[in-house]
Design an enzyme around this catalytic site. Structure first.
Site, PDB file in Angstrom:
ATOM      1  CB  THR A 155      -0.933   0.011   1.223  1.00 17.81           C
ATOM      2  OG1 THR A 155      -1.652  -1.226   1.246  1.00 17.81           O
ATOM      3  CG2 THR A 155      -1.933   1.163   1.146  1.00 17.81           C
ATOM      4  CE1 TYR A 156       5.214   1.951  -3.411  1.00 18.62           C
ATOM      5  CE2 TYR A 156       3.476   0.406  -4.009  1.00 18.62           C
ATOM      6  CZ  TYR A 156       4.823   0.727  -3.915  1.00 18.62           C
ATOM      7  OH  TYR A 156       5.765  -0.178  -4.323  1.00 18.62           O
ATOM      8  CE1 TYR A 157      -1.690   4.709   4.195  1.00 17.55           C
ATOM      9  CE2 TYR A 157       0.001   3.105   3.630  1.00 17.55           C
ATOM     10  CZ  TYR A 157      -1.210   3.418   4.224  1.00 17.55           C
ATOM     11  OH  TYR A 157      -1.941   2.432   4.828  1.00 17.55           O
TER      12      TYR A 157
END
Lengths: 183, 183
Positions: free
Chosen positions: B35-37
């Site tokens: 998951t990229y933020y």
């Protein structure tokens, strides 16, 4: 369950004697080095949040955790959201926070020695640049909160201290009030 | 040491056959959910940074890591700062990032099967919503980079693929280009 606790300034030498006389059991001793961060987007002192990396050393082994504390939920409950994850590397987490624009605002360093005394946890804290404290703590369900507070007060008295001297300010706030050097 | 790698779209059935015929050793198979933020203060796509929580499952056990990738150091080196810490709880880390104003922008989910073939690592990736890929990789010191790239190219050819079909775009960028639904 709720935590009911009372914190006071106290000399540890006398407390050690009294705890021994009362048959308290020594649970453990740890050192905790807590670094508190401020966000690039808001002032946590104002929003009543906290972001902390704790490095706890016990028997020579250090464990690092990241903790986020949210603002108080409601005015009276004294309950706040708290979320925590262990980290394999606290220094790396600190440097990631730096890169993301967070800044270390204060470090609280203390040695904690914990005792168990008739259902209460008695914690002797030696806080760097602040001095020595004792914290008496128990857990209670909501309907027993009043009785639990009285019990904590009696334990405080039985250790030769006055519940009226209770300090409600956190170590972090005490250090900031003192104008403690920022990390 | 530098990583020298080449990534291509490829059907896995034929690759499995060729790898078996060539005597490749299967190293392991994992699933990775990345998951990229994005930060509240800046657009990581613009600053060329990345903040990622990876959950890697191997033999039923999931390990979570937080990774920060800094911008490229210099124009030519293709080197970037990368810092990583394991987490005891990836979900808690995600919810702490949410509270701090970070937002999950994209999730890359893939199954990776890794083989060892004559000094090269051959990775077969099945990426959700993108398809199947192969990555051929080796490590080299700076003076051997050219030779290593040629070796990787020859390995690509020996697997029946054309090095000219190399894809230099990351899975994350491919998903964003596709207008992939945000998490």
């Amino acid at each position: 369950m709720y935590e009911v606790e009372m914190k006071l300034r106290a000399e540890h030498e006398r407390l050690h004697e009294r705890l021994e006389r009362r048959g308290a059991n020594r649970i453990d001793a740890v050192t905790q080095r807590d670094t508190y961060y401020d966000a690039p987007t808001r002032d946590f002192a104002e929003t009543d949040e906290a972001l902390r990396i704790r490095r706890e050393t016990r028997d020579g082994e250090t464990r690092a955790t990241l903790t986020y504390k949210g603002p108080l939920v409601g005015e009276t409950s004294k309950t706040r959201e708290e979320r925590e994850t262990d980290l394999s590397d606290g220094d790396v987490m600190g440097s990631i926070l730096d890169s993301l624009g967070f800044s270390a605002v204060e470090t609280v360093e203390k040695r904690r020695e914990r005792f168990s005394l008739e259902g209460y946890t008695v914690t002797l804290d030696t806080v760097t640049d602040l001095g020595t404290f004792v914290e008496i703590e128990t857990e209670a369900i909501e309907s027993d909160l009043d009785a639990a507070r009285k019990g904590v007060g009696r334990t405080v008295e039985s250790l030769g201290l006055d519940p009226a001297d209770e300090i409600r300010t956190s170590y972090l706030e005490l250090l900031i009030e003192d104008g403690h050097d920022r990390e």
